[in-house]
Every structure is written in C-alpha cells, then in structure tokens.
Design an enzyme around this catalytic site. Structure first.
Site, PDB file in Angstrom:
ATOM      1  N   CYS A 269      -0.522 -27.695   8.102  1.00 47.55           N
ATOM      2  CA  CYS A 269      -0.070 -28.850   8.880  1.00 47.55           C
ATOM      3  C   CYS A 269       0.773 -29.788   8.018  1.00 47.55           C
ATOM      4  O   CYS A 269       1.673 -30.468   8.519  1.00 47.55           O
ATOM      5  CB  CYS A 269      -1.256 -29.579   9.493  1.00 47.55           C
ATOM      6  SG  CYS A 269      -2.486 -30.154   8.298  1.00 47.55           S
ATOM      7  N   HIS A 842      -5.632 -34.109   8.355  1.00 44.17           N
ATOM      8  CA  HIS A 842      -4.679 -33.414   9.215  1.00 44.17           C
ATOM      9  C   HIS A 842      -3.373 -34.205   9.252  1.00 44.17           C
ATOM     10  O   HIS A 842      -3.367 -35.436   9.307  1.00 44.17           O
ATOM     11  CB  HIS A 842      -5.257 -33.279  10.626  1.00 44.17           C
ATOM     12  CG  HIS A 842      -4.391 -32.497  11.558  1.00 44.17           C
ATOM     13  ND1 HIS A 842      -4.019 -31.191  11.311  1.00 44.17           N
ATOM     14  CD2 HIS A 842      -3.817 -32.832  12.738  1.00 44.17           C
ATOM     15  CE1 HIS A 842      -3.260 -30.762  12.297  1.00 44.17           C
ATOM     16  NE2 HIS A 842      -3.122 -31.740  13.176  1.00 44.17           N
TER      17      HIS A 842
END
Length: 916
Positions: A269, A842
């Site tokens: 990510c 994230h």
C-alpha cells in the site's frame, strides 16, 4: 504498293548505337577520364570516410574500361558499353548480392563522385539498381560495408508474415522500428517496441533505440519482433506472464482516465500511495502519455537504471490513464523497483515517502539529458551577492542534472552556517526535491507505569504520568509522587520483562531509554540497593519467583521456571538472614500467599521425616536440597568463628553463609530461597570476582505448595488510578508553523559537526535554511515519524493545510516579482495518508484528477469520489502542491459542492476514513 514495316529490334539497336556515338562525343578525353576516376579526391585514391557512400562495379566491366581508356583510342572497339553488374547479383528480382564476393576479384569500389561520372558517361544497364554501400568505422578503422545486416521482421502475434529488411551496422535501432512500422502499416499514434531473438532462443528487449546495430550486436538472419501496445496501456507480452488486470465482463469497460486502483500485492500500500500521488501530477503524467520520455531515456548513466525504471513507470501510467481498467496489478513495476533497490525486495511494509524519494531520483537519472556529467566544484558565497551565488549554484546543478524531474520538482535552498567560535559565516545554495518539515513537538510525554507499594494489603496501581521527554528517571518519580503521596526518594524504577528485571534504573538515567511498549514498575522501598558502608539503611533485595517442574530426563534434573512479577524487598540490616528474609517475604506476599495452618505444618513435618532417606540423593540436585533451619545465632556464631568480616552489599557473603535456604534441620516451608544471577535462571556463585555485584534471590516453589498456598489471580490483580484515563491533548497546528520551524535557526548535533575553514576544526555551528526558489510542484513531507536511540514514535498531530492559495511569499527570500503573486501561491493536488502506528499501518491517497478536477480517494483497488472537506485528517503524511502560474487543464471544483451531486458521487464517511 505495300508499306514496309521496320524491325523493332533493329531500330532499338540503331538507336542505342546512336546514343553511344553521342556519349562518346560528349565524354571527356580518355586521359581526363582516367584522372577523374583513379586519381584525386574524386577518384579511387580518395580515403575512406565514415558515412560516405561508395559503389560496387563489376570487376570485368571495370577492367574493360581500363583497357579502353589506356588504349588511347576513343573510337576503339574496346569500348566497354553500359555498366553491367549482373554477375554480382544472386537473382534479378530482389537484386541480392551473391555471397562471398571479393574486392579486386569480383568487384571494384568507387567513391560516389567517380561512380556518377562513369554512369553519366557510359550509363547503367537498364533495370539494374546501383550497388551503394556505406563506409563505417569498425574499431576506429573505416571500411566499406559490402554486406549489410539482413533482419527478419515480424509482428507479435503474427510470426507467419515475415519481411526481410537490410540495414547498415551503423544504422540506429530506431530505423529498424520505423521500417517495421512502415512495412506493417502501424498507426503513427500507436506505441511500438522491439524484441530480438538471441542465439539461445530467448527474446531480449531492444531498450535503447538510439544505439547502432553494431552496438546492439545484431547480426544477419536474426528475428526482430515488433510489439504494439494494447489500447488499455498494457503490452501483449506482459499479459502472457502476469495475471490479467480485468475480468471478462470488464473487457469493454470505459472509465475516466486516471481513476484506476492499484492492487495490493502484499504490504505494498505504501507503493500504491506514492504512485497515485505521482500519477496525478499533470506535467509528469502528460510527459509520459505524450511519449516525450522516449527521446530522453538515458541508457548509459551509471547513476541510473538503464532507462528500465522510467519505462516501467511509463507503462504503469499508460495503463492507469487508459480508461480501460478499474484497477491495475503493478507487479511488473514492483519487481523492477526491487531489482534496482534491494531494500524494497519482498513484501515488507515500507514508507511511502522513502519509495517516493527513490522513485523521483531514479526517474531523474533515467531521464537525465546530461549524458556525461562534468566535475563541478561547489563554491561558497565568499561575500558575493546572493543573486550571483544562487544563479551560479543553479547553473552548476543543471550542468549535471537536467531532466523533467528537475524541471518539475527541484527548487533551491539558501543554507547559512555560522561558527560559534570565530563567527565565520558560510553561505551555499543547494537544490532540493521536497521539503521535509518538522511538526511542532510537545515537550512532554505520557508514561504508563505500575506502582508497587510496600503495604502488602494494597494492590499494585496503574498510573499514567506526564513527564518531560528529555527528563530523567527522577522526574518520573517526582511526577508519580504527586499521585501516590509517597516521597520520590523512596522509589526505585525497573523495566520488567519476562518475569525478571530487565533493567534497574538510576535516578540520573534519561527517560528516553524507556519505550512506550516497556513494562515499567515503580517500587516503594525504604532503603537502597547499594547501601553506603557504615549506613544503617535497609537493604533492597531483588526477588524472583520460580516454580520447580518435574524431572525431564534420566538424571532426574528439575527445571525452574520464572513466574509472576519480581519484587524489590526492603530488609532491615538486623534481619539480614535467610530466616529473616523468609519472614519478610511471607509478610510482603500475605495478600496472595496463604499461611499454612498448624495441622498443615504437622503434615509437612511428617512428610519431611518420611523423605529423610532421600536427602543424600537430593544433595546431587542443583539448588536447595535440604529442609532444616539453623537459627540466626548459629549462623552468626559460624561467621564469627570463621573470622570473616566482609561488608554488605554482597549479602550472601557474611549475612547469608550459604547459597540457599533452608538447611536440613526443620520442617518444610512454603518455598525455599536460592541465590541466583540477574537472569534468575542459574545459581549464584560466591567467586571473588562477584563480591561487589548485586545479589538476587529466588523464591522456589514446589508445584503442590504453589497450588495450595499461592493465589495467582490475586497476585496478578491491580487497580487503576484515576489518572489512567488521562490523554495528553495535542492541539492542531497550521502547515505554515511547520514551514516556520523548518526555516528556524538550529544548532548542529554532535554527530554531525561542521568543519570551519577559519578555525580549521569541526564545530557545532548554527544552521539556517531559507527558501530561495520554489519548483512547479512542491512536495511537503510532514515528519510524523520520530526516531532516536531509545524511542520510535509517530506524531498524530492534526495539521491544517489549505486546499488552495498556500502562500509562500513570506518564506521566499529571493527578491520577488510583485506583479506575479501566483509565482508564490500553490494549490493542493494530492495527499499520501498513513493510518495506524509506527510498526504497522495502511497508506492511502487523496488526489485531484487533472482532467475533471474531481477529488478521489485511492485505497489500493478501491477508488471513490470525495469532497474537499474530507481531505484534511491526522493521517496526512505527504502533500503535493502545484504552483498557480502553471496552466492546468482542469477547472477547480467548488468547495461547496453538493455531496449528493453527480460530480461528487458516493462520498466517504468519516468511519471509512479512519480504517487502518
């Protein structure tokens, strides 16, 4: 009378004879012909020069011409006639040369001028092409390339249609590409690339189309395959080796270019976030979409990646901006990054800003227009005007670094260093690609600790105390004292790990050595661990709890396992004996250790007698082996008789005359005592080297005794102080505050001193950075992650940053153009977000589409439209701003857009924004 029909052949022969007569009349004299063909710059004596054309002439015709000219009779029958090279050709359709022809035996070579003379005088056989060949340099030696390279050209997916084309070794690979495009009628707007089949049967990419066939090591007979890019931006050959980006039902999908997700390949990510930000920089994306990068690929830069990183990024941009994908699988790009930067190999989590830094630097070197970097000496200002020094620095930078990355992202700092000793001032101007700005840091931190009181009836207490970040252990004790009412000088702070003391802190130890994840216990004590000789203060003894496990091998050896929380026990010096310590421990543990009844003690005595026959055997076991107790007076008498007068703090030497307790004279107690090392896993010895070391005591429990008398639930119990709910409030800050901090004067750290040319020594100079020149695209990295020797933390401070009109006019010190304020104002175009903590988290992206002006939220595969009021959050990590003087193709969306309007789509909810 019948008409007479003329013979056509005879007429043609007569016409040819007339032409030859006319040619003879127009020809120069034979001597002049000889001089022009054989001698001088136009003749055969002309030296070979690379790039010039020479022509092949049949050897027999040329010898006939020599006989004719040297005969001296222009009307002689030895006239050679038209130049005829028929014997040099394999066939007369494609007019290919015969193999193995030799100069001087089969043909002669003439420079272009001599050839044209002969053709003008004698003509060339009808239908025959001239045999023109180029002069090339092979290893610095000029040579006529009689046999050019013949390549077999095919298209990817259609190997049945083969075309043969002929090229010089000095021709560029780009000529092969153009020839293939022309032959196969490829649309000029379509992207194409070449592959060549090597001797082992594998296909190699011809990356650099600017090199020659010689440099590319291409040989006659090799198969060259032309590949056409798919409409969705991918290459057919790539799709053969990777998973498809789309399902069958999505094959006809047509969406907004740039609104395309990136698949998470496993902790990637961070890469997806950086790529989405960079992809939404209008100038850079259009540069790749328009194929301008192809002319600037630098394949020989030792600092670059042979152009492969730039090509991989271009492929990804073309796919995501094709409008044919809902999402793209970026594994080809990921593999390319890992190939050139080993730190990004595998699937570990990384930092989006680190990947962005590598990518910008790699793209710059792959697209650097400077093919050979010259040495440039960095010059100090030396009192010269800033304008002059800055211009010189930028010109020097451009002499070595000139690319679309420099054009778009590079700006200029002014760096001022001042020596604190002699006052020497050094001014330099340095380029930058992004600004890493600090966040205003709170000078306090919250520590969570467990306070263990001496009162056995009180459970340990959990506290959250506010302490200075750069404070010492003494500051922690003072802060905790305010909560507990216990004097700070009666506290000892310890780091407990795995049931043992990992570290016992001194008051002067820095708090930076305590990590947020550490289990910190603060013990109330009435003495010192290391008493002063002659002092009557209590002695603080570290105590571990261990449980004996059953024998595990044929030697009947038992193992001892640590359990529970260790203790720091204050022992008066007059009770400093095994039995005294035992009684004190029974008192300290009375909240969760039950004292045996008289009946249970009698049972213990009987059992002790029954077990007396096994004493000899047990003496062979490590640790305590007997169950009697000597009286303190007996130990004291034994100590006196031995003449030993060693001091405490080595408790085991004169206060405890054996390394374990109890001896063999008494009924069995609840636990035995054993001298151990600081790990609590082995017996402590009394070697001379350890006389001054800190003693540790272990309470060893038999499993049955522990089960009957030790309450584990109560032992682990604790209470929460009211302060546990306290959270240190972090006030939001403005982005301008971070920029002000960036330009604030600071003193260099000891690890990074500056060499003063005046003092001739390294000094801790003061340093100030100022902004001199700003780039078209300004990247601002918020330094949320703080790393030190002892602590790592993430700052989740909310930073307010403007969507439009970020004004840098007050920060740029270069004399400004007041008539063009847009040169100093910026609009936001992308944000890289990080949710979560320092060890996990994230990454996502907010980005404004260059065509529509609509903001979107990119979360790996998922892409959703959002409103501008959703962009600002504590997760904002890297900000991308575009200068307002740059012409943008999209219009700015209104900040008051209706969330329900079609332009906004289904906006994200705050809950969705906070996912990790």
């Amino acid at each position: 009378m019948a008409a007479v029909t003329a013979d056509p052949a005879a007429a043609a022969f007569a016409a040819a004879a007339e032409d030859r007569e006319a040619q003879r009349e127009e020809m120069p004299g034979l001597e002049e012909q000889w001089n022009q063909i054989e001698n001088g710059e136009s003749g055969r004596e002309r030296p070979l020069r690379a790039g010039e054309s020479w022509f092949l002439v049949d050897q027999r015709w040329y010898k006939q011409w020599e006989v004719y000219v040297q005969g001296g009779d222009q009307d002689a029958s030895t006239f050679p006639g038209c130049i005829n090279n028929a014997e040099l050709f394999e066939e007369q359709i494609n007019w290919c040369l015969k193999e193995g022809l030799m100069e001087g035996e089969d043909y002669m070579l003439l420079p272009a001028a001599a050839w044209h003379y002969l053709v003008s005088w004698y003509g060339l056989e009808h239908g025959q092409p001239p045999i023109e060949r180029k002069v090339i340099e092979l290893y610095s030696i000029p040579k006529v390339e009689v046999y050019p390279v013949k390549l077999l050209l095919v298209q990817h997916g259609d190997t049945e249609t083969v075309l043969t084309a002929q090229f010089s070794l000095t021709d560029s690979v780009d000529l092969i590409l153009h020839t293939a495009r022309d032959q196969f009628l490829v649309d000029p707007e379509e992207d194409a690339r070449l592959w060549v089949k090597n001797s082992e049967g594998y296909l190699d990419r011809l990356y650099n189309t600017h090199v020659t066939l010689l440099d590319a090591a291409l040989e006659t007979g090799q198969l060259v395959i032309m590949e056409i890019r798919n409409k969705d931006g991918s290459w057919p050959s790539t799709q053969m080796h990777v998973m498809s980006n789309m399902s069958e039902e999505d094959e006809d999908f047509q969406g907004q270019p740039g609104i395309c997700g990136l698949t998470n390949l496993g902790n990637t990510c961070f890469m997806n976030s950086a790529l989405q930000c960079l992809s939404n920089v209008p100038q850079l994306t259009e540069y790749f979409l328009d194929n301008r990068y192809l002319e600037e690929l630098n394949f020989h830069n030792p600092l670059g990646m042979r152009g492969e990183l730039a090509e991989a990024y271009a492929d990804l941009v073309k796919q995501t901006w094709s409008g044919c994908h809902r999402f793209v699988v970026p594994n080809v790009f990921k593999n390319k990054v890992g190939h050139f930067a080993s730190q990004f190999l595998g699937y570990q989590q990384h930092d989006s800003q680190e990947l962005l830094s590598f990518l910008l630097d790699g793209l710059h070197e792959d697209l650097n227009r400077v093919k050979k970097k010259e040495y440039v000496e960095l010059c100090d200002a030396a009192g010269r005007p800033d304008q002059e020094v800055a211009q010189e620095a930028w010109q020097n930078h451009k002499r070595r670094n000139d690319s679309v990355i420099v054009d778009t992202f590079h700006g200029l700092f002014k760096s001022t260093l001042v020596c604190p000793v002699c006052g020497n001032v050094s001014v330099t101007f340095d380029p930058f690609c992004y600004l890493s700005v600090p966040l205003p840091v709170c000078h306090q931190r919250v520590l969570e600790v467990f306070f263990v009181p001496m009162d056995p009836c009180r459970k340990p207490e959990q506290h959250r105390v506010v302490v200075p970040k750069k404070g010492n252990i003494s500051d922690l004790c003072v802060a905790l004292s305010k909560h507990t009412g216990i004097s700070a000088d009666k506290m000892i702070v310890a780091d407990v790990f795995s049931h043992r003391f990992y570290k016992l802190y001194q008051l002067e130890d820095p708090l930076s050595g305590i990590l947020d994840r550490d289990d910190i216990f603060v013990y109330e004590v009435s003495g010192r661990i290391e008493p002063i000789e002659g002092s009557k203060d209590d002695i603080v003894v570290p105590v571990y709890l261990r449980e004996r496990t059953p024998a595990q091998d044929y030697n009947n050896y038992c193992s001892l396992i640590l359990f529970g929380h260790p203790l720091l026990v204050s022992v008066p010096q007059d009770r400093l004996s095994w039995e005294g310590l035992y009684n004190i421990l029974m008192y300290r543990l009375s909240r969760y250790v039950t004292k045996p009844t008289s009946d249970e003690e009698e049972d213990g005595e009987e059992k002790g007698e029954d077990d007396s026959s096994d004493e000899e055997e047990k003496d062979q076991m490590p640790g305590p082996s007997t169950w009697g107790i000597f009286r303190d007076s007996e130990w004291e008498q034994a100590g006196a008789s031995s003449g030993t007068t060693k001091r405490c703090p080595f408790l085991l030497d004169n206060c405890f005359r054996t390394s374990h307790w109890p001896p063999k004279q008494h009924r069995k107690p609840l636990f035995t005592l054993q001298a151990v090392d600081s790990n609590g896993t082995s017996d402590h010895t009394t070697s001379p080297e350890e006389v001054d070391t800190q003693p540790y005591i272990a309470m060893d429990w038999e499993p049955e005794m522990k089960r009957r008398y030790y309450d584990e639930v109560e032992a682990e119990g604790y209470v929460k102080h009211d302060c546990v709910g306290y959270m240190l409030k972090k006030a939001p800050v403005q982005l301008q505050e971070c920029i002000e901090l960036f330009t604030t004067v600071e003193t260099l750290e000891k690890e990074n001193p500056w060499y003063c040319s005046s003092c001739k020594r390294h000094q801790l100079a003061t340093k100030k950075l100022d902004l001199w020149m700003l780039p078209k695209i300004l990247i601002i990295h918020l330094k949320r992650f703080s790393f030190s020797k002892f602590s790592h933390e993430k700052l989740d401070t909310l930073v307010h940053f403007p969507i439009r009109d970020l004004d840098f006019s007050e920060f740029v010190i270069k004399p400004q153009n007041e008539s063009a304020p847009e040169l100093y104002k910026y609009d936001l175009i992308a944000v890289s977000n990080h949710y979560g903590g320092i060890r996990d988290g994230h990454y996502t992206t907010f980005a404004c589409n260059k065509d529509s002006g609509q903001w979107h939220y990119f979360d790996d595969n998922s892409v959703l439209p959002v409103n501008e009021n959703q962009i600002e959050s504590k997760a904002a990590y890297v900000l991308f701003y575009q200068r307002q003087d740059i012409v943008r193709s999209q219009s700015q969306p209104s900040s008051s857009s209706d969330p329900a309007s079609p332009a906004c789509g289904s906006a994200l909810t705050p809950e969705f924004m906070d996912v990790n």
